[in-house]
Scaffold this motif. Structure first.
Motif, PDB file in Angstrom:
ATOM      1  N   ALA A   1       9.058   2.860  -1.701  1.00  0.00           N
ATOM      2  CA  ALA A   1       7.803   3.570  -1.452  1.00  0.00           C
ATOM      3  C   ALA A   1       7.893   4.484  -0.234  1.00  0.00           C
ATOM      4  O   ALA A   1       7.046   5.360  -0.053  1.00  0.00           O
ATOM      5  CB  ALA A   1       6.662   2.568  -1.264  1.00  0.00           C
ATOM      6  N   GLY A   2       8.905   4.268   0.610  1.00  0.00           N
ATOM      7  CA  GLY A   2       9.098   5.134   1.758  1.00  0.00           C
ATOM      8  C   GLY A   2       8.103   4.936   2.876  1.00  0.00           C
ATOM      9  O   GLY A   2       7.889   5.853   3.690  1.00  0.00           O
TER      10      GLY A   2
ATOM     11  N   ALA B   1       0.881  -1.169   0.000  1.00  0.00           N
ATOM     12  CA  ALA B   1       0.000   0.000   0.000  1.00  0.00           C
ATOM     13  C   ALA B   1       0.918   1.218   0.000  1.00  0.00           C
ATOM     14  O   ALA B   1       1.133   1.854   1.040  1.00  0.00           O
ATOM     15  CB  ALA B   1      -0.926  -0.007   1.210  1.00  0.00           C
ATOM     16  N   SER B   2       1.460   1.523  -1.159  1.00  0.00           N
ATOM     17  CA  SER B   2       2.501   2.548  -1.258  1.00  0.00           C
ATOM     18  C   SER B   2       1.984   3.942  -0.915  1.00  0.00           C
ATOM     19  O   SER B   2       2.775   4.853  -0.667  1.00  0.00           O
ATOM     20  CB  SER B   2       3.101   2.557  -2.668  1.00  0.00           C
ATOM     21  N   GLY B   3       0.644   4.105  -0.879  1.00  0.00           N
ATOM     22  CA  GLY B   3       0.074   5.407  -0.550  1.00  0.00           C
ATOM     23  C   GLY B   3      -0.516   5.469   0.840  1.00  0.00           C
ATOM     24  O   GLY B   3      -1.221   6.428   1.172  1.00  0.00           O
ATOM     25  N   PHE B   4      -0.220   4.458   1.673  1.00  0.00           N
ATOM     26  CA  PHE B   4      -0.792   4.443   3.017  1.00  0.00           C
ATOM     27  C   PHE B   4       0.272   3.962   4.000  1.00  0.00           C
ATOM     28  O   PHE B   4       0.765   2.839   3.897  1.00  0.00           O
ATOM     29  CB  PHE B   4      -2.015   3.517   3.074  1.00  0.00           C
ATOM     30  N   GLY B   5       0.624   4.807   4.939  1.00  0.00           N
ATOM     31  CA  GLY B   5       1.764   4.542   5.803  1.00  0.00           C
ATOM     32  C   GLY B   5       1.488   3.706   7.025  1.00  0.00           C
ATOM     33  O   GLY B   5       1.610   4.191   8.161  1.00  0.00           O
ATOM     34  N   TRP B   6       1.143   2.455   6.826  1.00  0.00           N
ATOM     35  CA  TRP B   6       0.914   1.532   7.932  1.00  0.00           C
ATOM     36  C   TRP B   6       1.590   0.215   7.582  1.00  0.00           C
ATOM     37  O   TRP B   6       1.320  -0.364   6.526  1.00  0.00           O
ATOM     38  CB  TRP B   6      -0.585   1.326   8.134  1.00  0.00           C
ATOM     39  N   TRP B   7       2.472  -0.255   8.458  1.00  0.00           N
ATOM     40  CA  TRP B   7       3.220  -1.475   8.147  1.00  0.00           C
ATOM     41  C   TRP B   7       2.302  -2.659   7.909  1.00  0.00           C
ATOM     42  O   TRP B   7       2.627  -3.551   7.114  1.00  0.00           O
ATOM     43  CB  TRP B   7       4.212  -1.795   9.268  1.00  0.00           C
TER      44      TRP B   7
END
Length: 272
Positions: free
Chosen positions: A86-87, A51-57
């Motif tokens: 993706a950062g 989920a490259s647009g959502f910052g949750w592992w």
């Protein structure tokens, strides 16, 4: 049922992998683009959720390494490279029984550190506990998807940007979604993903002001009985393994319903 019983690991892993692959594949195109959703499968049965647009592992993780072999670290490193590009924070959840010795060291070399451990809870569907006090629990369809995602959001504390990801599940093939009501108000969610002879029980949430009311246990038992009626032989779910004296109501509820921690799965995480 014994801890780390090797024959139960494929049952537990495949059920969860299949369910999450279905969630990703059912996401509407605009949601997939907004969240940057994609997934990849390895030759040894693992899956990498992106989920490259959502910052949750939790939405950027690898499951099932070594499921049908010794663990494809070449494939794994390629997926870890994608996460890094993706950062976003990302993780690897693995079964020690499936991976070669030194696997955790390999992850440490990539900057991942052990954060917590999941208990995979499994039981057969026969000889289920009797239902307790009557609760207003209903299976819902697409017409109630807004209520389902709103209640799930309150229960889990996730942002509204995930609404459309879960809104597609009610009524889809393999999925059965449920709402628990208190005096006509939806206060709990739960889902069941039915694949072959196994049911994965997930998305169980209770809104904050209705916790410790017995609703979590009631929702679990309702889905267990529904799965048995569908002909499922195995029931699979998971929760965090309690550490020390910390409260673990979800874990205790599952134990009281006959689930056994069939194996434990450490989560190794790398922050963004």
């Amino acid at each position: 049922m014994e801890f780390s019983e090797s024959r139960l690991i494929p049952i537990g892993e495949r059920a969860e992998i299949s369910a999450w692959e279905s969630v990703w594949s059912l996401a509407p195109k605009n949601t997939r683009e907004q969240l940057g959703l994609s997934w990849a499968r390895s030759g040894d049965g693992a899956i990498a959720l992106h989920a490259s647009g959502f910052g949750w592992w939790f939405f950027n993780r690898v499951l099932g390494i070594g499921l049908t072999g010794v663990g494809d670290t070449l494939w794994l490193d390629g997926e870890l490279d994608r996460f890094e590009a993706a950062g976003q924070p990302y993780g690897v959840s693995f079964c020690s029984e499936l991976v070669p010795r030194g696997f955790a060291d390999h992850l440490a070399g990539r900057g991942l550190r052990h954060q917590n451990t999941l208990a995979k809870m499994i039981r057969r569907s026969d000889d289920l506990p009797l239902r307790g006090p009557d609760r207003d629990i209903r299976e819902i369809g697409p017409e109630d998807m807004a209520l389902f995602v709103q209640t799930l959001r309150q229960g889990f504390g996730v942002p509204a940007t995930l609404d459309d990801l879960f809104a597609t599940l009610p009524g889809e093939k393999g999925w059965h979604c449920y709402l628990g009501y208190d005096k006509g108000r939806p206060v709990a969610t739960g889902a069941l993903y039915h694949a072959a002879d196994t049911a994965w029980l997930g998305f169980g949430s209770v809104v904050p002001d209705s916790r410790r009311s017995g609703m979590h246990r009631a929702m679990m038992l309702f889905r267990m009985q529904a799965a048995a009626e569908m002909g499922c032989r195995w029931l699979v779910t998971e929760t965090n393994r309690p550490e020390g004296d910390e409260p673990a109501p979800s874990y205790r509820n599952m134990e009281s319903l006959g689930f056994t921690p069939a194996y434990f799965r450490p989560n190794h995480i790398r922050a963004a």
